[in-house]
Design a protein around this motif. Structure first.
Motif, PDB file in Angstrom:
ATOM      1  N   ASP A   9       0.699  -1.302   0.209  1.00  0.00           N
ATOM      2  CA  ASP A   9      -0.076  -0.072   0.038  1.00  0.00           C
ATOM      3  C   ASP A   9       0.994   1.175   0.089  1.00  0.00           C
ATOM      4  OD1 ASP A   9      -2.321  -1.460   0.043  1.00  0.00           O
ATOM      5  OD2 ASP A   9      -2.515  -1.418   2.414  1.00  0.00           O
TER       6      ASP A   9
ATOM      7  N   LYS B 161      -6.941   9.697   7.235  1.00  0.00           N
ATOM      8  CA  LYS B 161      -7.269   7.987   7.164  1.00  0.00           C
ATOM      9  C   LYS B 161      -7.924   7.810   5.855  1.00  0.00           C
ATOM     10  CE  LYS B 161      -6.544   6.851  12.066  1.00  0.00           C
ATOM     11  NZ  LYS B 161      -7.108   6.045  12.987  1.00  0.00           N
TER      12      LYS B 161
ATOM     13  N   ASN C 258     -10.002   2.115   4.279  1.00  0.00           N
ATOM     14  CA  ASN C 258      -9.474   1.223   4.821  1.00  0.00           C
ATOM     15  C   ASN C 258      -9.156   1.297   6.461  1.00  0.00           C
ATOM     16  OD1 ASN C 258      -7.221   2.542   4.492  1.00  0.00           O
ATOM     17  ND2 ASN C 258      -6.115   0.751   3.462  1.00  0.00           N
TER      18      ASN C 258
ATOM     19  N   LYS D  58      -6.671   3.332   7.423  1.00  0.00           N
ATOM     20  CA  LYS D  58      -5.289   3.507   7.531  1.00  0.00           C
ATOM     21  C   LYS D  58      -4.675   5.014   6.919  1.00  0.00           C
ATOM     22  CE  LYS D  58      -4.071  -0.732   8.935  1.00  0.00           C
ATOM     23  NZ  LYS D  58      -3.546  -0.799  10.333  1.00  0.00           N
TER      24      LYS D  58
END
Length: 306
Positions: free
Chosen positions: A60, A72, A75, A77
């Motif tokens: 990623d 973020k 997902n 993240k």
């Protein structure tokens, strides 16, 4: 007799000086080795923290198209996609090397094969002068001249891959030219004499004999120039636009690994995700520099075998 024997067995001043020189050289070698290992260890420890401490997926990170560590994604993240900077760095490096290579080879051939006396008197001082110009001067000239030129001729804002290519082309040209000239000088003179004796013209000798014999050295010069371009920061930062987006074309604003690093490293807190992500970019940059050095070594060894 005993005095003569004792004197002969004593260590001479030259031997003691040689031993001291060897010891000092050994200490310098150890110091350099320790410094290099420490740099790799430090950058690797900081760069890998993004994946081990912040649990960001490596794929990623390398393939993500959005760079905004404070936000973020879907997902859950942080958005730390480094692909735009990696693509921007490679595009500018490859294009600048592609543009600089014909000029560098032509200049080196003129200096060594066509007009060695006049060429060395005129072109060599100019080449050395280009090496001594600071990066900020190149960046300022690019900002004042190259960016308006690109905007007027090619459209867009003027900031982007093309402007960075023109600036880096001038910056790496002296390096590639000097190394190519040294390579051409190392080609034995009897290669040229044998070719001319067989009836070849001067241009045929240069093209078929000299350049082919110097090919490994020329490739090393090109790769060395690419390594120089890949690590350039300030000049590129001033003309590339610093937009962390995948470049749509050569005139759209983009960014490189070095430009994002120099712009953001001073605005983050040590140990935070934003800081760790920047160190991961530095780790990618370090790995690519190591890759360029390995290529140079391989090409050099092939040249020695010939």
């Amino acid at each position: 007799m005993d005095k003569i024997k004792e004197k002969l067995q004593q260590t001479s001043q030259a031997t003691r000086s040689e031993r001291r020189g060897r010891f000092i050289s050994f200490l310098a070698l150890i110091l350099i080795l320790v410094v290099v290992i420490a740099i790799f260890w430090f950058v690797a420890a900081k760069g890998l923290a993004t994946f081990f401490q912040n649990h960001i997926n490596v794929w990623d990170f390398l393939s993500g198209k959005t760079w905004d560590p404070s936000v973020k994604g879907a997902n859950g993240k942080p958005e730390v996609g480094a692909l735009p900077m990696i693509v921007g760095s490679f595009l500018i490096t490859l294009l600048s090397a592609l543009v600089a290579t014909p000029f560098a080879i032509g200049t080196a051939v003129f200096m060594n094969e066509i007009a060695p006396r006049n060429g060395a008197k005129i072109l060599q001082p100019v080449t050395e002068l280009l090496v001594g110009i600071p990066s900020v001067v190149y960046g300022f000239i690019g900002l004042s001249v190259v960016v308006p030129f690109v905007r007027h001729v090619f459209g867009g804002s003027g900031f982007g891959i093309l402007s960075g290519t023109f600036v880096l082309f001038v910056m790496i040209l002296p390096t590639v030219t000097s190394m190519t000239a040294d390579t051409l000088k190392s080609v034995p003179r009897y290669y040229r004499e044998a070719s001319l004796a067989l009836g070849a013209t001067r241009w045929q000798t240069i093209h078929k004999v000299v350049l082919r014999a110097a090919t490994p050295g020329i490739l090393t010069a090109i790769v060395f120039g690419m390594a120089r371009a890949f690590g350039e920061a300030l000049a590129v930062q001033m003309v590339v636009g610093n937009a962390t987006l995948l470049p749509r074309n050569l005139v759209s604003p983009s960014s490189t690994l070095t430009s994002v690093l120099t712009e953001g490293i001073g605005n983050t807190v040590m140990g935070s995700l934003q800081n760790n992500a920047l160190w991961s970019l530095a780790l990618v940059l370090l790995i690519m520099s190591l890759f360029f050095n390995v290529i140079i070594r391989i090409i050099g060894r092939k040249g020695e075998l010939r």
